[in-house]
Design an enzyme around this catalytic site. Structure first.
Site, PDB file in Angstrom:
ATOM      1  N   GLN A  68       3.586   4.554   5.384  1.00  0.00           N
ATOM      2  CA  GLN A  68       4.814   3.903   6.081  1.00  0.00           C
ATOM      3  C   GLN A  68       4.440   3.369   7.484  1.00  0.00           C
ATOM      4  O   GLN A  68       3.465   3.133   7.916  1.00  0.00           O
ATOM      5  CB  GLN A  68       6.032   5.005   5.961  1.00  0.00           C
ATOM      6  CG  GLN A  68       6.624   5.457   4.535  1.00  0.00           C
ATOM      7  CD  GLN A  68       5.439   6.586   3.767  1.00  0.00           C
ATOM      8  OE1 GLN A  68       5.388   7.257   4.394  1.00  0.00           O
ATOM      9  NE2 GLN A  68       5.225   6.035   2.599  1.00  0.00           N
ATOM     10  N   GLY A 101       1.640   2.803  -0.704  1.00  0.00           N
ATOM     11  CA  GLY A 101       0.714   1.624  -1.557  1.00  0.00           C
ATOM     12  C   GLY A 101      -0.447   1.082  -0.629  1.00  0.00           C
ATOM     13  O   GLY A 101       0.022   0.143   0.227  1.00  0.00           O
ATOM     14  N   HIS A 102      -1.490   1.670  -0.555  1.00  0.00           N
ATOM     15  CA  HIS A 102      -2.445   1.067   0.368  1.00  0.00           C
ATOM     16  C   HIS A 102      -3.691   0.077  -0.539  1.00  0.00           C
ATOM     17  O   HIS A 102      -4.293   0.701  -1.266  1.00  0.00           O
ATOM     18  CB  HIS A 102      -3.110   2.168   0.978  1.00  0.00           C
ATOM     19  CG  HIS A 102      -2.101   2.951   1.966  1.00  0.00           C
ATOM     20  ND1 HIS A 102      -2.374   4.154   2.696  1.00  0.00           N
ATOM     21  CD2 HIS A 102      -0.798   2.603   2.203  1.00  0.00           C
ATOM     22  CE1 HIS A 102      -1.329   4.629   3.257  1.00  0.00           C
ATOM     23  NE2 HIS A 102      -0.417   3.824   2.964  1.00  0.00           N
ATOM     24  N   ASP A 143       3.381  -1.234   5.207  1.00  0.00           N
ATOM     25  CA  ASP A 143       2.617  -2.194   4.725  1.00  0.00           C
ATOM     26  C   ASP A 143       1.796  -3.245   5.516  1.00  0.00           C
ATOM     27  O   ASP A 143       1.638  -4.585   5.534  1.00  0.00           O
ATOM     28  CB  ASP A 143       3.275  -3.355   3.814  1.00  0.00           C
ATOM     29  CG  ASP A 143       4.003  -2.548   2.626  1.00  0.00           C
ATOM     30  OD1 ASP A 143       3.538  -1.586   2.434  1.00  0.00           O
ATOM     31  OD2 ASP A 143       5.099  -2.732   2.349  1.00  0.00           O
ATOM     32  N   THR A 165      12.292   6.825   5.742  1.00  0.00           N
ATOM     33  CA  THR A 165      11.724   7.714   4.744  1.00  0.00           C
ATOM     34  C   THR A 165      12.030   9.138   5.265  1.00  0.00           C
ATOM     35  O   THR A 165      12.671   9.245   6.379  1.00  0.00           O
ATOM     36  CB  THR A 165      10.245   7.290   4.425  1.00  0.00           C
ATOM     37  OG1 THR A 165       9.917   8.054   3.243  1.00  0.00           O
ATOM     38  CG2 THR A 165       9.398   7.512   5.703  1.00  0.00           C
ATOM     39  N   GLY A 195      -1.174  -2.993   6.610  1.00  0.00           N
ATOM     40  CA  GLY A 195      -2.793  -3.192   6.068  1.00  0.00           C
ATOM     41  C   GLY A 195      -3.411  -1.987   6.424  1.00  0.00           C
ATOM     42  O   GLY A 195      -4.674  -2.099   6.725  1.00  0.00           O
ATOM     43  N   LYS A 196      -2.944  -0.905   6.512  1.00  0.00           N
ATOM     44  CA  LYS A 196      -3.540   0.456   6.937  1.00  0.00           C
ATOM     45  C   LYS A 196      -4.500   0.641   6.096  1.00  0.00           C
ATOM     46  O   LYS A 196      -5.670   1.045   6.461  1.00  0.00           O
ATOM     47  CB  LYS A 196      -2.568   1.450   7.060  1.00  0.00           C
ATOM     48  CG  LYS A 196      -1.140   1.416   7.964  1.00  0.00           C
ATOM     49  CD  LYS A 196      -0.293   2.664   7.604  1.00  0.00           C
ATOM     50  CE  LYS A 196       0.438   2.417   6.376  1.00  0.00           C
ATOM     51  NZ  LYS A 196       1.460   1.533   6.205  1.00  0.00           N
TER      52      LYS A 196
END
Ligand code: GDP
Ligand code: IMO
Ligand code: MG
Length: 429
Positions: free
Chosen positions: A225, A41-42, A14, A240, A16-17
Site C-alpha cells: 500500500q 499486488g506487486h 501501486d 487500509t 511500482g514498489k
C-alpha cells in the site's frame, strides 16, 4: 557492512514498489514484507515475463535470496498456496528460502465474508476495499480474538479457539449483517489442512533478520500500500488497516528503528488511487484518460480501474516527513510523454481561501481544491531511458522541481515496467 533499506509507497499504493524491490534485490540477501496481506499486488516484469505477487516478497525471482514474511502481515493460507503454485509453475524455487513468522495473524474465510458484508452495509460510503478480509483480520488481532500461524500447530487448542471465534462472528453475521453463517467444522478442517503446509515455512523472522545483519548481509523491507492508506496517517476512514509507513517496518518484522539505514520513497510521476476516498488532484478529463491508458492503470489485485490525477507535492512532503524518506524513486515518468503541460499541486484552497487541511482527516481533505504550478511537458519518448542526460530537458526540469518541493534527492527514476528500465542518480547500494 550490512545495509537495510525500506522501500515504501508514499502515495495511495501501486507506485511500482514491486518493480523497484525486484531490481534492488540484485544487491540484497533478504527481502522482508512487514504489513498488509494479499490486498497488495506487486508487478515484476523481467524481459517478456510478468509476475504479480500478493504475499510473497518481491525478491523471490532472484535465486538464493531469503524472503521473509514478518509478524505484521495478515496471512491468508489459501492465497499463499495459490501464489506458491503460481511460482512453482514458473519454475521459481521457493523451498528453503521463504520464511513466515509464527506471529502472523491468519486471514480466515469468515474475515472475507465480514469484509464483504461490511462494505455492502456501508452502501454509498463503502471504502472500496479489496475484499480480501484485511480489515476484519486486523480487528481480530487488535481485539486479541484472532488466530495466529503458530496456533495452527496445536490442533486441540485451535479447535477450541475456533469454537469461540465462530460463535462470535456468527452472531455478528446473522444478527447484524443478516447474512449467511459460517460452519465451525469447515473452519477446523481449513486449519488442519493448512497447518501441515505452513509448518515447514515457519521461522523466527526477527531472529533471522538479526542474524543476517550480524553477518553483514543487505536487507530490503518491502512496503505494501502507501502512506496515504496508513491506518493512522492516511485519509481515514478511506485507508487500509495497517501501518504502511516506516515505523511499520520495525514493528511488523521485529527490527529496531536504528537498524533501518535508508528509506526510499517510491512515488509515481503522477497520482493514482483505487477505491473510495478524497483525491483533490483527480482528473476526469482527457489528461486523466491519457494517464490511465498510457499507465495501464488497472489494479494488480482486483483489476479495478485506478483513478488518476496530478502529483500532489503537499501530500508528498508530509509523506517524506512521516517516513523519514532519505531518497525518492520516481516511477512511470514515461507515462507523461506527449503531454503539453504538466501540473503539480503545491497548495490547496477551500471556498476560495487558502487552506491547510489535515490530510489524515479524510473529510477535511475532501473539501479542498488544488492550487497548481504548471511546467512544460515533453514530446520525445522517455520509455526505457537509462541515463539521466538522455531525458528531454523538460523532464529533467520536472524531476528537479520534485526534488525542490520535497527537499529530498531523487535516487532512482523508473522509465518503464521492465526490470532494466531505470536511471540511477544516486546509488542505493
Ligand atoms: P506496486 O503495488 O507498488 O508494486 O505497483 P503495481 O505493480 O500495483 O503497479 C505498478 C504498475 O506500473 C505495474 O503494472 C508495473 O509493471 C508498472 N510500472 C512500474 N514502473 C513503471 C514505469 O516506470 N513505467 C511504466 N510505464 N510502468 C511501470
Ligand atoms: P499495493 O501494495 C492500492 C486500498 C483499497 C481500498 C483501501 C482498503 O499493491 O500498493 P483493504 O482491502 O486494504 O481493506 O482496502 O486500500 N488498497 C490498495 N490500493 N494498492 C494496494 O496495494 C492496496 N491495498 C489496499 O483499494 O481503497
Ligand atoms: Mg499494487
Amino acid at each position: 557492512m550490512s545495509r537495510s533499506v525500506a522501500i515504501l509507497g508514499i502515495q495511495w499504493g501501486d507506485e511500482g514498489k514491486g518493480k523497484i524491490v525486484d531490481m534492488l534485490t540484485e544487491h540484497a540477501n533478504a527481502v522482508v514484507r512487514f504489513q498488509g496481506g494479499h490486498n497488495a499486488g506487486h508487478t515484476i516484469v523481467v524481459e517478456d515475463s510478468k509476475t504479480i505477487l500478493h504475499l510473497v516478497p518481491s525478491g523471490i525471482l532472484h535465486e538464493g535470496v531469503e524472503c521473509l514474511i514478518g509478524n505484521g502481515v495478515v496471512l491468508a493460507p489459501d492465497a499463499l498456496q495459490e501464489e506458491l503454485a503460481m511460482l512453482d509453475q514458473k519454475g521459481v524455487q521457493v523451498t528453503g528460502r521463504l520464511w513466515i513468522s509464527p506471529a502472523c495473524p491468519l486471514i480466515m474465510p469468515y474475515h472475507i465474508l465480514l469484509d464483504h458484508a461490511r462494505e455492502k452495509k456501508r452502501g454509498k460510503a463503502a471504502i472500496g476495499t479489496t475484499g480480501r478480509g484485511i480489515g476484519p483480520a486486523y480487528e481480530d488481532k487488535a481485539s486479541r480474538r484472532g488466530l495466529r500461524v503458530a496456533d495452527l500447530f496445536d490442533a486441540a487448542y485451535c479447535d477450541q479457539r475456533l469454537e469461540q471465534i465462530v460463535d462470535y462472528h456468527n452472531f455478528v453475521l446473522r444478527e447484524y449483517f443478516k447474512s449467511e453463517a459460517i460452519d465451525l467444522g469447515q473452519m477446523q478442517e481449513f486449519c488442519r489442512f493448512h497447518a501441515a503446509r505452513l509448518e515447514p515455512l515457519v521461522a523466527d523472522v526477527s531472529a533471522r533478520i538479526g542474524a543476517l545483519r550480524a553477518a553483514g548481509r543487505n536487507i530490503l523491507f518491502e512496503g505494501a500500500q502507501g502512506t496515504l492508506l496508513d491506518i493512522d496517517h492516511g485519509t481515514y476512514p478511506f485507508v487500509t488497516s495497517s501501518n504502511t509507513t516506516a515505523g511499520g517496518a520495525c514493528t511488523g518484522s521485529g527490527t529496531g528503528p536504528r537498524d533501518l539505514d535508508h528509506v526510499l520513497g517510491v512515488v509515481k510521476a503522477y497520482t493514482t488511487r483505487v477505491g473510495g476516498g478524497p483525491f483533490p488532484t483527480e482528473l476526469s478529463d482527457e489528461v486523466g484518460e491519457h494517464l490511465a491508458s498510457r499507465g495501464n492503470e488497472f489494479g494488480a489485485t482486483t483489476g479495478r480501474a485506478r483513478r488518476c490525477g496530478w502529483l500532489d507535492a503537499v501530500a508528498l512532503r508530509r509523506a517524506v516527513r512521516i517516513n523519514g524518506v532519505g531518497g525518492l524513486c520516481v516511477t512511470k515518468l514515461d507515462v507523461l510523454d506527449g503531454l503539453e503541460v504538466i501540473k503539480v499541486c503545491t497548495g490547496y484552497t477551500c471556498k476560495g481561501q487558502p487552506y491547510d487541511p489535515l490530510i489524515m482527516d479524510g473529510r477535511a481533505f475532501a473539501n479542498c481544491e488544488p492550487v497548481y504550478e504548471e511546467l512544460e511537458g515533453w514530446q520525445q519518448p522517455t520509455s526505457g531511458v537509462i541515463q539521466l542526460d538522455q531525458l528531454p530537458r523538460e523532464a529533467r526540469v520536472y524531476l528537479d522541481r520534485i526534488q525542490d518541493l520535497t527537499d529530498v534527492p531523487i535516487d532512482l527514476v523508473s522509465t518503464g515496467p521492465e526490470r532494466s528500465h531505470c536511471i540511477t542518480c544516486n546509488t542505493v547500494y
